[in-house]
Design a protein around this motif. Structure first.
Motif, short mmCIF file in Angstrom:
data_model
loop_
_atom_site.label_atom_id
_atom_site.label_comp_id
_atom_site.label_asym_id
_atom_site.label_seq_id
_atom_site.Cartn_x
_atom_site.Cartn_y
_atom_site.Cartn_z
N THR A 32 0.83 -1.20 0.00
CA THR A 32 0.00 0.00 0.00
C THR A 32 0.87 1.25 0.00
N PRO A 33 0.40 2.30 -0.68
CA PRO A 33 1.16 3.56 -0.68
C PRO A 33 1.12 4.22 0.69
N GLY A 34 2.13 5.02 0.98
CA GLY A 34 2.18 5.75 2.23
C GLY A 34 1.01 6.71 2.37
N GLU A 35 0.58 6.91 3.62
CA GLU A 35 -0.47 7.87 3.93
C GLU A 35 0.16 8.96 4.79
N TRP A 36 0.12 10.18 4.29
CA TRP A 36 0.83 11.30 4.92
C TRP A 36 -0.11 12.26 5.60
N LYS A 37 0.35 12.82 6.71
CA LYS A 37 -0.37 13.87 7.41
C LYS A 37 0.63 15.00 7.64
#
Length: 189
Positions: A32-37
């Motif tokens: 899964t692609p990274g999830e950024w905040k």
């Protein structure tokens, strides 16, 4: 957010989780692609790669995967996951504001891209380059990207630790200017 939410120009990250098939053979269970905040007006971005909620981790029947999903969906994860671990990638903008803080944890911080200055309360900042590792032991510290043009990236693995007392004084989590922006970890009770 997905990689489209990534604020830095650094390469996207993909998380690959392994597991076992019905025959007990190793497989790649998911990618899964990274999830950024983003934080600090897009001067810093976090990607929580994975968490565990107990030590040692329980991998039976994918208990660790279920625990990670529960932590992520709760929206309450602080910098540290009580009784567990957090693997996080952090991107730092050029000349980012240094957020001095303390976590009640033992952390491994590895510079993946660029350079970072590790700031502590006493002494000069330590300039770290790609491949350098900091072992952070519940100290007041901050991270500053000294470049005026290039982004920097670090990977951190934070592990909960026993309450720390120095010179008879219990040391607690201190989020500094990030208080109210980041959730408290709640592991320093």
């Amino acid at each position: 957010m997905s990689n489209t939410g990534q604020i830095s120009p650094l390469p996207p990250v993909t998380r690959h989780i392994t597991g076992h098939n019905a025959d007990g053979k190793a497989i790649v269970q998911s990618s899964t692609p990274g999830e950024w905040k983003s934080f600090e007006e897009s001067q810093m971005a976090f990607n929580v790669v994975y968490t565990t909620s107990q030590f040692p981790a329980d991998l039976n029947n994918d208990a660790d995967l279920a625990a990670h999903d529960k932590v992520q969906k709760s929206g309450k994860l602080g910098l540290v996951n009580p009784k567990g671990t957090v693997c996080r990638i952090v991107d730092f903008a050029p000349s980012n504001q240094c957020v001095v803080h303390r976590t009640q944890s033992l952390d491994y911080g590895v510079v993946l891209e660029g350079q970072i200055e590790m700031v502590v309360e006493e002494g000069e900042p330590v300039r770290m380059k790609r491949g350098d590792i900091a072992v952070q032991r519940a100290t007041m510290h901050g991270w500053r990207n000294p470049s005026e043009t290039e982004w920097a990236r670090m990977m951190f693995v934070l592990q909960d630790c026993q309450p720390l007392t120095v010179a008879g004084k219990p040391l607690k989590e201190e989020l500094g200017i990030a208080a109210g922006v980041l959730n408290p970890s709640g592991n320093d009770q």
